[in-house]
Write an enzyme that holds these catalytic residues in place. Structure first.
Site, PDB file in Angstrom:
ATOM      1  N   HIS A 179     -18.775 -15.063 -34.894  1.00  0.00           N
ATOM      2  CA  HIS A 179     -19.710 -14.645 -33.853  1.00  0.00           C
ATOM      3  C   HIS A 179     -21.106 -15.206 -34.073  1.00  0.00           C
ATOM      4  CE1 HIS A 179     -16.840 -11.019 -33.028  1.00  0.00           C
ATOM      5  NE2 HIS A 179     -16.409 -12.145 -32.527  1.00  0.00           N
ATOM      6  N   ARG A 221     -20.657   0.494 -33.466  1.00  0.00           N
ATOM      7  CA  ARG A 221     -20.130   1.624 -32.690  1.00  0.00           C
ATOM      8  C   ARG A 221     -20.406   2.991 -33.263  1.00  0.00           C
ATOM      9  NH1 ARG A 221     -17.369  -2.526 -32.061  1.00  0.00           N
ATOM     10  NH2 ARG A 221     -16.995  -3.243 -29.952  1.00  0.00           N
ATOM     11  N   SER A 268     -14.191  -3.195 -40.660  1.00  0.00           N
ATOM     12  CA  SER A 268     -14.157  -3.597 -39.240  1.00  0.00           C
ATOM     13  C   SER A 268     -13.324  -2.616 -38.439  1.00  0.00           C
ATOM     14  CB  SER A 268     -13.568  -5.004 -39.085  1.00  0.00           C
ATOM     15  OG  SER A 268     -13.447  -5.323 -37.704  1.00  0.00           O
ATOM     16  N   THR A 286     -23.413  -1.767 -43.701  1.00  0.00           N
ATOM     17  CA  THR A 286     -24.098  -0.482 -43.471  1.00  0.00           C
ATOM     18  C   THR A 286     -24.690   0.069 -44.772  1.00  0.00           C
ATOM     19  OG1 THR A 286     -21.988   0.683 -43.690  1.00  0.00           O
ATOM     20  CG2 THR A 286     -22.715   0.189 -41.456  1.00  0.00           C
ATOM     21  N   CYS A 302     -36.373 -25.723 -25.044  1.00  0.00           N
ATOM     22  CA  CYS A 302     -36.161 -26.697 -26.116  1.00  0.00           C
ATOM     23  C   CYS A 302     -37.128 -27.868 -25.930  1.00  0.00           C
ATOM     24  CB  CYS A 302     -34.718 -27.193 -26.074  1.00  0.00           C
ATOM     25  SG  CYS A 302     -34.372 -28.505 -27.257  1.00  0.00           S
TER      26      CYS A 302
HETATM   27  P1  NAD Z   1     -17.777  -2.120 -35.608  1.00  0.00           P
HETATM   28  O1  NAD Z   1     -19.138  -1.477 -35.544  1.00  0.00           O
HETATM   29  O2  NAD Z   1     -16.955  -2.133 -34.382  1.00  0.00           O
HETATM   30  O3  NAD Z   1     -16.899  -1.425 -36.739  1.00  0.00           O
HETATM   31  C1  NAD Z   1     -17.419  -1.190 -38.022  1.00  0.00           C
HETATM   32  C2  NAD Z   1     -16.377  -0.369 -38.759  1.00  0.00           C
HETATM   33  O4  NAD Z   1     -16.814  -0.228 -40.092  1.00  0.00           O
HETATM   34  C3  NAD Z   1     -16.171   1.037 -38.164  1.00  0.00           C
HETATM   35  O5  NAD Z   1     -14.802   1.250 -37.973  1.00  0.00           O
HETATM   36  C4  NAD Z   1     -16.783   1.981 -39.231  1.00  0.00           C
HETATM   37  O6  NAD Z   1     -16.030   3.156 -39.361  1.00  0.00           O
HETATM   38  C5  NAD Z   1     -16.636   1.119 -40.475  1.00  0.00           C
HETATM   39  N1  NAD Z   1     -17.647   1.377 -41.497  1.00  0.00           N
HETATM   40  C6  NAD Z   1     -18.986   1.498 -41.364  1.00  0.00           C
HETATM   41  N2  NAD Z   1     -19.573   1.636 -42.565  1.00  0.00           N
HETATM   42  C7  NAD Z   1     -18.565   1.629 -43.485  1.00  0.00           C
HETATM   43  C8  NAD Z   1     -18.520   1.746 -44.898  1.00  0.00           C
HETATM   44  N3  NAD Z   1     -19.639   1.905 -45.623  1.00  0.00           N
HETATM   45  N4  NAD Z   1     -17.315   1.694 -45.508  1.00  0.00           N
HETATM   46  C9  NAD Z   1     -16.163   1.536 -44.806  1.00  0.00           C
HETATM   47  N5  NAD Z   1     -16.140   1.421 -43.450  1.00  0.00           N
HETATM   48  C10 NAD Z   1     -17.338   1.455 -42.806  1.00  0.00           C
HETATM   49  O7  NAD Z   1     -17.992  -3.582 -36.205  1.00  0.00           O
HETATM   50  P2  NAD Z   1     -17.080  -4.859 -36.072  1.00  0.00           P
HETATM   51  O8  NAD Z   1     -15.655  -4.497 -36.180  1.00  0.00           O
HETATM   52  O9  NAD Z   1     -17.650  -5.856 -37.007  1.00  0.00           O
HETATM   53  O10 NAD Z   1     -17.363  -5.370 -34.588  1.00  0.00           O
HETATM   54  C11 NAD Z   1     -18.673  -5.303 -34.041  1.00  0.00           C
HETATM   55  C12 NAD Z   1     -19.256  -6.580 -33.501  1.00  0.00           C
HETATM   56  O11 NAD Z   1     -20.688  -6.449 -33.504  1.00  0.00           O
HETATM   57  C13 NAD Z   1     -18.938  -7.779 -34.325  1.00  0.00           C
HETATM   58  O12 NAD Z   1     -18.464  -8.728 -33.460  1.00  0.00           O
HETATM   59  C14 NAD Z   1     -20.279  -8.256 -34.904  1.00  0.00           C
HETATM   60  O13 NAD Z   1     -20.545  -9.585 -34.510  1.00  0.00           O
HETATM   61  C15 NAD Z   1     -21.348  -7.426 -34.285  1.00  0.00           C
HETATM   62  N6  NAD Z   1     -22.207  -6.735 -35.274  1.00  0.00           N
HETATM   63  C16 NAD Z   1     -22.574  -7.342 -36.442  1.00  0.00           C
HETATM   64  C17 NAD Z   1     -23.349  -6.673 -37.368  1.00  0.00           C
HETATM   65  C18 NAD Z   1     -23.733  -7.366 -38.652  1.00  0.00           C
HETATM   66  O14 NAD Z   1     -23.811  -8.601 -38.675  1.00  0.00           O
HETATM   67  N7  NAD Z   1     -23.970  -6.627 -39.738  1.00  0.00           N
HETATM   68  C19 NAD Z   1     -23.771  -5.375 -37.105  1.00  0.00           C
HETATM   69  C20 NAD Z   1     -23.393  -4.778 -35.894  1.00  0.00           C
HETATM   70  C21 NAD Z   1     -22.618  -5.477 -34.988  1.00  0.00           C
END
Ligand code: NAD
Length: 264
Positions: free
Chosen positions: A127, A42, A201, A34, A160
């Site tokens: 994933h 979420r 996560s 992020t 494909c």
């Molecule tokens: P999630 O969105 O469920 O959780 C992300 C967590 O990170 C949250 O609890 C949030 O509070 C925390 N967070 C966000 N920014 C933060 C920061 N700067 N510092 C500390 N904490 C921070 O994500 P997840 O647990 O990875 O599960 C979501 C699923 O969606 C995964 O399976 C993934 O494959 C997919 N996904 C991937 C990406 C990516 O590749 N960047 C992005 C979105 C979703």
């Protein structure tokens, strides 16, 4: 259990944890990306929720679903594909280069661990990876740019050319089987580690989120750094709650020094 909101204290907790481990695994989620502008799943207003990945069974069953899935994917690609790794990715890459971090197990699909310089054999993608596509029939790799060009010209994704199978982004969709080899490598890394650091996560997506618990059951210690509570907090030895880019400016080279200084 140690809990800290103070940055300096948080860094001490993390540095002490790192110094006391010999073989670390880092488990990452969307929260590590992020800081560079890739939205997590979420958090309120997430564009992933308005462009939700299409469930696997729907994708395989219907061309209309495949068209909608690619339309949503290209919307999301335009949001984040141009972004590069940030400070947290670099922190993790330095840990791997130092030899202390044996493996990075990630739920992320954004390819940013690779782009931060971590060798492919040190990364386990639970994933998949959204930077390319695969044929669901013969596993042939397809480049996203070529899929997009075909989609924009014809209004449908290409089949494909090798086997006529359905081409899908190389991410694991809801309802799709977890990649067997990635899961095996992740489980092996977890049971061999003496410490696991979870970074960014929510730990609610299963079975991925069960992996840090598997490490704890095998005797590893657990540190969680996240912006909010997680279901695994009660299993963690240390919890640091806060924003990763504010907390993590820790040098791996200085970790041993910091700890010996704070333990005096
Ligand atoms: P999630 O969105 O469920 O959780 C992300 C967590 O990170 C949250 O609890 C949030 O509070 C925390 N967070 C966000 N920014 C933060 C920061 N700067 N510092 C500390 N904490 C921070 O994500 P997840 O647990 O990875 O599960 C979501 C699923 O969606 C995964 O399976 C993934 O494959 C997919 N996904 C991937 C990406 C990516 O590749 N960047 C992005 C979105 C979703």
């Amino acid at each position: 259990m140690a809990e800290s909101e103070d940055f300096a204290r948080a860094r001490e907790v993390i540095a002490a944890f790192i110094a006391s481990c010999e073989s670390l695994v880092i488990f990452t989620g969307a929260g590590i990306s992020t800081e560079v502008g890739v939205p997590d799943f979420r958090s309120p207003g997430s564009p992933w929720l308005t462009n939700k990945p299409v469930p696997f069974q729907d994708y395989m069953a219907s061309e209309a679903a495949r068209i909608e899935a690619w339309r949503r994917k290209f919307v999301m690609d335009d949001i984040y594909r141009h972004l590069g790794p940030g400070q947290t990715h670099r922190f993790i890459a330095e840990g791997v280069a130092s030899g202390k971090v044996r493996c990075v197990v990630t739920q992320n699909i954004d390819n940013l661990h690779q782009r931060s310089g971590i060798p492919e054999d040190k990364i386990v993608e639970l994933h998949g990876n959204g930077s390319y596509a695969l044929c669901m029939g013969c596993d042939k790799r397809h480049e996203i740019a070529a899929v997009r060009k075909h989609f924009e010209c014809h209004g449908v994704p290409p089949g494909c050319e090798a086997c006529g199978g359905i081409v899908k982004s190389a991410t694991i969709s809801f309802g799709q089987k977890m990649p067997v080899e990635a899961l095996r490598r992740a489980q092996q890394a977890m049971v061999q580690a003496d410490g696991v650091m979870v970074l960014g996560s929510s730990l609610v997506v299963r079975p991925a989120a069960d992996l840090p618990l598997m490490a704890v059951e095998a005797g590893a210690r657990l540190l969680i750094v996240n912006g909010e509570k997680t279901p695994l907090d009660s299993a963690a030895e240390c919890i640091v709650r806060g924003q990763l880019p504010e907390i993590l400016p820790i040098s791996w080279a200085l970790t041993e020094v910091n700890v010996s200084e704070t333990s005096r």
